[in-house]
Design an enzyme around this catalytic site. Structure first.
Site, short mmCIF file in Angstrom:
data_model
loop_
_atom_site.label_atom_id
_atom_site.label_comp_id
_atom_site.label_asym_id
_atom_site.label_seq_id
_atom_site.Cartn_x
_atom_site.Cartn_y
_atom_site.Cartn_z
N HIS A 6 4.22 -4.72 14.00
CA HIS A 6 3.12 -4.65 13.05
C HIS A 6 2.22 -5.87 13.26
O HIS A 6 2.71 -6.99 13.41
CB HIS A 6 3.66 -4.62 11.62
CG HIS A 6 2.61 -4.33 10.61
ND1 HIS A 6 1.80 -5.31 10.09
CD2 HIS A 6 2.21 -3.16 10.04
CE1 HIS A 6 0.95 -4.77 9.23
NE2 HIS A 6 1.19 -3.47 9.19
N GLU A 8 0.47 -7.74 11.38
CA GLU A 8 0.69 -8.81 10.40
C GLU A 8 1.91 -9.66 10.80
O GLU A 8 1.88 -10.89 10.73
CB GLU A 8 0.89 -8.18 9.03
CG GLU A 8 0.97 -9.14 7.89
CD GLU A 8 1.17 -8.42 6.56
OE1 GLU A 8 1.56 -9.12 5.62
OE2 GLU A 8 0.96 -7.19 6.46
N THR A 48 3.18 -7.31 3.98
CA THR A 48 2.61 -6.87 2.71
C THR A 48 2.67 -5.36 2.48
O THR A 48 2.38 -4.91 1.38
CB THR A 48 1.13 -7.30 2.59
OG1 THR A 48 0.38 -6.70 3.66
CG2 THR A 48 1.00 -8.81 2.63
N CYS A 78 1.61 -6.25 -1.25
CA CYS A 78 0.32 -6.19 -1.94
C CYS A 78 0.37 -5.23 -3.12
O CYS A 78 1.13 -4.26 -3.14
CB CYS A 78 -0.80 -5.85 -0.97
SG CYS A 78 -1.14 -4.12 -0.70
N SER A 106 -0.60 3.24 10.12
CA SER A 106 -0.67 2.53 8.84
C SER A 106 0.73 2.39 8.26
O SER A 106 1.34 3.37 7.83
CB SER A 106 -1.56 3.30 7.86
OG SER A 106 -1.38 2.83 6.55
N SER A 107 1.23 1.18 8.23
CA SER A 107 2.57 0.93 7.71
C SER A 107 2.70 1.39 6.26
O SER A 107 3.68 2.05 5.90
CB SER A 107 2.90 -0.56 7.82
OG SER A 107 4.17 -0.82 7.30
N ASN A 108 1.72 1.07 5.42
CA ASN A 108 1.89 1.44 4.01
C ASN A 108 1.81 2.95 3.82
O ASN A 108 2.48 3.50 2.96
CB ASN A 108 0.93 0.66 3.09
CG ASN A 108 -0.51 1.07 3.21
OD1 ASN A 108 -0.90 2.09 2.68
ND2 ASN A 108 -1.32 0.26 3.87
N SER A 151 -5.72 1.61 2.62
CA SER A 151 -7.03 1.48 3.25
C SER A 151 -7.73 2.82 3.48
O SER A 151 -8.82 2.86 4.04
CB SER A 151 -6.90 0.73 4.59
OG SER A 151 -6.04 1.45 5.45
#
Length: 191
Positions: A6, A8, A48, A78, A106-108, A151
């Site tokens: 990732h 981040e 996050t 987040c 997208s991880s989330n 996002s």
């Protein structure tokens, strides 16, 4: 605590000398840490966009192994990720299908699909650009849950609903688990 490739995690780990930071991806990795291999005090931070529940298990294990471990002053995951996961957990078990709108990288968004499955909707999937809607499954569903990655623009959610309305009678119920009132200050140079 995070996922290996990732951006981040890569960026954070790149800020410190090689070997001074260890990536923990799973509860098993936390269990298998050798306490004796740490010569300095230990701290943790998290990516996050992780699953709140999975991360909590890893943190609990780290705290058991390292009672003096330093933690972030405030939650690393987040607020948008946390709030979306709470909403998905609240409704997934009453859904026949669950769609998460977001990118494949997208991880989330991917965590939201996992959360929906764990919360009781095994027929949960990521809807990304170019993916065809499973219209037959939709027509055979009574309740469909929809969420999006942090996002993903709201317009994509509205577009999905509009597409479903072309083939099915739809009534909407919005589930709110938190009011997001976070405001970010502009840097002084931009004021």
């Amino acid at each position: 605590i995070g996922h290996k490739n990732h951006p981040e995690v890569v960026g954070t780990m790149g800020q410190l000398p090689s070997g001074s930071i260890r990536l923990i991806e799973t509860i098993d990795e936390a269990k298998n840490l050798n306490q004796d291999s740490f010569k300095k005090p230990v701290a943790y931070i998290t990516q996050t966009t992780l699953s709140v529940d999975d991360t909590a298990e890893i943190i609990k294990k780290l705290k058991e192994k390292f009672p003096k471990i330093k933690e972030p002053v405030k939650e690393d995951i987040c607020y948008a990720t946390t709030n979306r996961q709470k909403a998905v957990k609240k409704i997934a078990s009453s859904c026949d299908m669950f769609f998460v709108i977001g990118s494949r990288n997208s991880s989330n968004s991917l965590r939201l699909v996992e959360v929906a499955k764990k919360a009781g909707c095994s027929n949960s999937e990521l809807m990304h650009s170019g993916k065809e809607l499973p219209m037959e499954k939709i027509k055979n569903s009574k309740n469909i849950g929809i969420s999006s990655g942090a996002s993903a623009p709201e317009q994509l959610v509205q577009d999905l609903i509009s597409e479903i309305k072309k083939y099915c009678k739809v009534s909407l119920e919005e589930v709110v688990v938190a009011e997001e009132k976070v405001k970010f200050k502009l840097p002084k140079d931009l004021n």
